[in-house]
Scaffold this motif. Structure first.
Motif, PDB file in Angstrom:
ATOM      1  N   TRP A   1     -16.642  21.794   3.054  1.00 39.64           N
ATOM      2  CA  TRP A   1     -16.320  20.422   2.645  1.00 39.64           C
ATOM      3  C   TRP A   1     -16.987  19.405   3.559  1.00 39.64           C
ATOM      4  N   GLU A   2     -16.925  19.635   4.865  1.00 40.16           N
ATOM      5  CA  GLU A   2     -17.560  18.703   5.798  1.00 40.16           C
ATOM      6  C   GLU A   2     -19.079  18.689   5.617  1.00 40.16           C
ATOM      7  N   THR A   3     -19.672  19.869   5.442  1.00 37.43           N
ATOM      8  CA  THR A   3     -21.129  19.935   5.269  1.00 37.43           C
ATOM      9  C   THR A   3     -21.548  19.251   3.978  1.00 37.43           C
ATOM     10  N   THR A   4     -20.812  19.533   2.902  1.00 34.86           N
ATOM     11  CA  THR A   4     -21.143  18.913   1.615  1.00 34.86           C
ATOM     12  C   THR A   4     -21.001  17.403   1.682  1.00 34.86           C
ATOM     13  N   ARG A   5     -19.931  16.965   2.324  1.00 37.94           N
ATOM     14  CA  ARG A   5     -19.737  15.504   2.451  1.00 37.94           C
ATOM     15  C   ARG A   5     -20.869  14.858   3.246  1.00 37.94           C
ATOM     16  N   TYR A   6     -21.284  15.536   4.330  1.00 35.73           N
ATOM     17  CA  TYR A   6     -22.359  14.977   5.144  1.00 35.73           C
ATOM     18  C   TYR A   6     -23.672  14.924   4.366  1.00 35.73           C
ATOM     19  N   LEU A   7     -24.019  16.023   3.666  1.00 34.17           N
ATOM     20  CA  LEU A   7     -25.274  16.046   2.913  1.00 34.17           C
ATOM     21  C   LEU A   7     -25.251  15.045   1.766  1.00 34.17           C
ATOM     22  N   ASN A   8     -24.096  14.916   1.091  1.00 37.98           N
ATOM     23  CA  ASN A   8     -24.004  13.938   0.011  1.00 37.98           C
ATOM     24  C   ASN A   8     -24.195  12.515   0.549  1.00 37.98           C
ATOM     25  N   THR A   9     -23.660  12.250   1.733  1.00 39.61           N
ATOM     26  CA  THR A   9     -23.851  10.921   2.334  1.00 39.61           C
ATOM     27  C   THR A   9     -25.335  10.660   2.621  1.00 39.61           C
ATOM     28  N   VAL A  10     -26.027  11.691   3.138  1.00 36.18           N
ATOM     29  CA  VAL A  10     -27.459  11.540   3.416  1.00 36.18           C
ATOM     30  C   VAL A  10     -28.227  11.301   2.123  1.00 36.18           C
ATOM     31  N   ILE A  11     -27.910  12.070   1.049  1.00 40.25           N
ATOM     32  CA  ILE A  11     -28.600  11.910  -0.237  1.00 40.25           C
ATOM     33  C   ILE A  11     -28.335  10.522  -0.811  1.00 40.25           C
ATOM     34  N   ASP A  12     -27.075  10.077  -0.725  1.00 33.26           N
ATOM     35  CA  ASP A  12     -26.738   8.748  -1.244  1.00 33.26           C
ATOM     36  C   ASP A  12     -27.530   7.673  -0.508  1.00 33.26           C
ATOM     37  N   GLN A  13     -27.655   7.810   0.785  1.00 31.04           N
ATOM     38  CA  GLN A  13     -28.447   6.815   1.537  1.00 31.04           C
ATOM     39  C   GLN A  13     -29.914   6.849   1.135  1.00 31.04           C
ATOM     40  N   MET A  14     -30.477   8.030   0.882  1.00 27.70           N
ATOM     41  CA  MET A  14     -31.866   8.140   0.437  1.00 27.70           C
ATOM     42  C   MET A  14     -32.053   7.469  -0.918  1.00 27.70           C
ATOM     43  N   LEU A  15     -31.068   7.751  -1.829  1.00 29.53           N
ATOM     44  CA  LEU A  15     -31.176   7.143  -3.162  1.00 29.53           C
ATOM     45  C   LEU A  15     -31.079   5.623  -3.073  1.00 29.53           C
ATOM     46  N   GLU A  16     -30.172   5.109  -2.261  1.00 29.61           N
ATOM     47  CA  GLU A  16     -30.023   3.652  -2.137  1.00 29.61           C
ATOM     48  C   GLU A  16     -31.254   3.016  -1.517  1.00 29.61           C
ATOM     49  N   GLN A  17     -31.828   3.675  -0.510  1.00 27.60           N
ATOM     50  CA  GLN A  17     -33.052   3.140   0.105  1.00 27.60           C
ATOM     51  C   GLN A  17     -34.200   3.132  -0.881  1.00 27.60           C
TER      52      GLN A  17
ATOM     53  N   ASP B   1     -31.982  16.050  -6.933  1.00 25.37           N
ATOM     54  CA  ASP B   1     -31.489  17.394  -7.221  1.00 25.37           C
ATOM     55  C   ASP B   1     -30.431  17.793  -6.182  1.00 25.37           C
ATOM     56  N   ASN B   2     -29.263  18.297  -6.691  1.00 25.36           N
ATOM     57  CA  ASN B   2     -28.152  18.682  -5.808  1.00 25.36           C
ATOM     58  C   ASN B   2     -28.143  20.188  -5.493  1.00 25.36           C
ATOM     59  N   SER B   3     -29.226  20.883  -5.827  1.00 18.77           N
ATOM     60  CA  SER B   3     -29.250  22.340  -5.625  1.00 18.77           C
ATOM     61  C   SER B   3     -29.217  22.711  -4.147  1.00 18.77           C
ATOM     62  N   THR B   4     -29.707  21.840  -3.282  1.00 15.68           N
ATOM     63  CA  THR B   4     -29.661  22.156  -1.845  1.00 15.68           C
ATOM     64  C   THR B   4     -28.221  22.253  -1.344  1.00 15.68           C
ATOM     65  N   VAL B   5     -27.406  21.275  -1.777  1.00 17.81           N
ATOM     66  CA  VAL B   5     -25.993  21.298  -1.376  1.00 17.81           C
ATOM     67  C   VAL B   5     -25.278  22.492  -1.988  1.00 17.81           C
ATOM     68  N   ASP B   6     -25.540  22.742  -3.283  1.00 14.67           N
ATOM     69  CA  ASP B   6     -24.891  23.883  -3.947  1.00 14.67           C
ATOM     70  C   ASP B   6     -25.327  25.202  -3.316  1.00 14.67           C
ATOM     71  N   GLY B   7     -26.615  25.292  -2.987  1.00 19.08           N
ATOM     72  CA  GLY B   7     -27.098  26.527  -2.361  1.00 19.08           C
ATOM     73  C   GLY B   7     -26.482  26.759  -1.002  1.00 19.08           C
ATOM     74  N   LEU B   8     -26.255  25.666  -0.251  1.00 23.66           N
ATOM     75  CA  LEU B   8     -25.614  25.806   1.045  1.00 23.66           C
ATOM     76  C   LEU B   8     -24.193  26.347   0.889  1.00 23.66           C
ATOM     77  N   GLY B   9     -23.464  25.889  -0.159  1.00 22.39           N
ATOM     78  CA  GLY B   9     -22.119  26.403  -0.399  1.00 22.39           C
ATOM     79  C   GLY B   9     -22.132  27.894  -0.710  1.00 22.39           C
ATOM     80  N   VAL B  10     -23.121  28.316  -1.496  1.00 12.20           N
ATOM     81  CA  VAL B  10     -23.228  29.741  -1.812  1.00 12.20           C
ATOM     82  C   VAL B  10     -23.490  30.548  -0.546  1.00 12.20           C
TER      83      VAL B  10
END
Length: 470
Positions: free
Chosen positions: A36-52, A147-156
């Motif tokens: 959960w912490e890793t996914t939250r952190y990666l999603n925050t990074v992706i969101d910042q990239m998309l906003e930039q 693409d969210n496959s990096t986050v999903d792959g990390l969970g796997v």
């Protein structure tokens, strides 16, 4: 009957299962928190990239925006970062996104597209993505997706690592638990073996105590203390009974001798009958005292040191010859059936006494004209002797009590006797380590003597209440 300890119900096994379950639950919780912490952190990074990226393209020149969108799409042919420009009606103008996802609102907020987005490099392939849509000042809509496959792959990867960790922990844990429980199981078996002589009446035996001083040793020490006190009390009671029987036997014998002399002097007078009745009562009391001392003598376990091989068939022949005249006088057919049998280890005189007592009881309680059978054969474990008769037998609720001293059932209260006959038989059987069973037969009553060592958990000399076919 003493049951064999179940390895899966032992304390060690339960502790292993409990700690294993706690470890598994804790591992699941820990991995869940990490994911959960890793996914939250990666999603925050992706969101910042998309906003930039959205901030950069939205502030570009309106005339050059389509070419900038196409250039951004060209440098990412696999669609990891997808970009699309649409007119106010939703038709695609530029980029590698075919249409605006229905679940994406053009409000400038990053959302997870659970239904996924098509991959430009794969036919009909959709992947989960995080996307951002913004409506520009001229009405056009700019969409950027990652693409969210990096986050999903990390969970796997995290869950796969958990499975490997559990397997690499559980397997050695089970093996180690097996090794740990072998020690307590062996000690429990040793304690069970040590209790067998105690259960058979040898109160001088004690449970083994190791030098470790653990819980089993403390429990064994407590039991040994209890056994010592029980042995002391039993010896005191037994000593008092034996002393009373021994001390009273001498004055009673003298009293009988005096009464006998008085009977001889009064032989022609009416008082002679009263003296004779008194002599009979004294003889009955002396008989009981002799039987009590006989039981005490037989309960001495050191008597079995003189055991030897005994031909059981020969002993049965002697019993039959001894009681055949008595049965004939009562009009009772007395049959002897002996199959070839292996010798038994014991005392021939004591076995004769026990069998003679049983046969005597069968003849005494069988009505005149009834039948008595003495049968010996081999069963699956060794020789067995059946005394069968057509008498009333012993009621089922009294079969465990008749081997106790002085017990007399309702059927025998009007018959002469001391109530110690079956007690002597039980003591002889217990001394040999055999078993006695009282039951019913097709013709009436049955008493079976099993002339082989009993199984662990069966107490020698007692009624086993087995289902034995006659």
């Amino acid at each position: 009957m003493t049951a064999r300890p179940n390895a899966w119900r032992s304390t060690t096994s339960r502790l292993i299962l409990i700690y294993g379950a706690l470890f598994a639950v804790w591992g699941l919780v820990l991995v869940g928190v990490i994911q959960w912490e890793t996914t939250r952190y990666l999603n925050t990074v992706i969101d910042q990239m998309l906003e930039q990226r959205m901030q950069y393209l939205a502030n570009s020149d309106a005339q050059r925006l389509p070419s900038a969108v196409d250039a951004a799409s060209a440098i990412d042919p696999h669609g990891i970062m997808s970009v699309g420009l649409f007119d106010a009606s939703g038709h695609a103008i530029a980029g590698n996104i075919a249409h605006i996802p229905s679940e994406l609102a053009a409000d400038g907020q990053v959302r997870l597209l659970a239904r996924g987005m098509p991959r430009p490099d794969r036919d009909a392939s959709r992947v989960r993505a995080r996307a951002l849509a913004t409506r520009l000042s001229d009405g056009r809509v700019l969409v950027i997706a990652k693409d969210n496959s990096t986050v999903d792959g990390l969970g796997v990867i995290v869950w796969r690592a958990l499975l490997w960790a559990l397997s690499l922990t559980i397997i050695p844990g089970l093996f180690g638990g097996f090794l740990l429980q072998r020690g307590p199981e062996k000690r429990i078996r040793d304690l069970q073996q040590a209790t067998e002589p105690i259960r058979q009446g040898d109160l001088a035996k004690r449970l083994p105590v190791s030098k470790r001083g653990d819980e089993l040793d403390v429990l064994a020490g407590i039991v040994n203390t209890m056994l010592g006190e029980i042995e002391r009390l039993m010896n005191e009671v037994k000593g008092v009974c034996d002393n009373i029987a021994h001390d009273l036997r001498t004055p009673l014998t003298r009293l009988r001798a005096r009464l006998y002399r008085a009977q001889q002097q009064l032989s022609e007078q009416p008082e002679a009958a009263l003296v004779e009745a008194s002599i009979e009562d004294i003889d009955a009391v002396l008989g009981r005292f002799r039987a009590l001392l006989r039981v005490s003598e037989l309960e001495d376990s050191h008597r079995n040191a003189c055991f030897a091989e005994v031909d059981l068939g020969r002993v049965l022949q002697q019993v039959h010859e001894f009681y055949a005249p008595v049965a004939e006088d009562r009009g009772q057919p007395f049959a002897l059936e002996v199959e070839p049998m292996q010798p038994v280890r014991g005392d021939a005189h004591l076995l004769f006494e026990a069998l003679a007592n049983l046969v005597g009881n069968a003849i005494k309680f069988t009505p005149n004209g009834g039948q008595v059978r003495l049968r010996a054969r081999m069963d699956s474990r060794g020789p067995r002797v059946d005394i069968l008769d057509s008498g009333p037998g012993i009621p089922a609720d009294e079969r465990d009590a008749v081997t106790r001293r002085f017990y007399r059932g309702d059927n025998s209260r009007t018959t002469r006797g001391s109530g110690l006959g079956l007690s002597i038989v039980s003591a002889i059987v217990r001394l040999h380590g055999y078993a006695l069973d009282i039951g019913d037969a097709a013709t009436g009553a049955r008493i079976t003597l099993y002339c082989y060592p009993v199984k662990p958990g069966e107490v020698p000399g007692t009624c086993l209440s087995r289902a034995v076919s006659a």
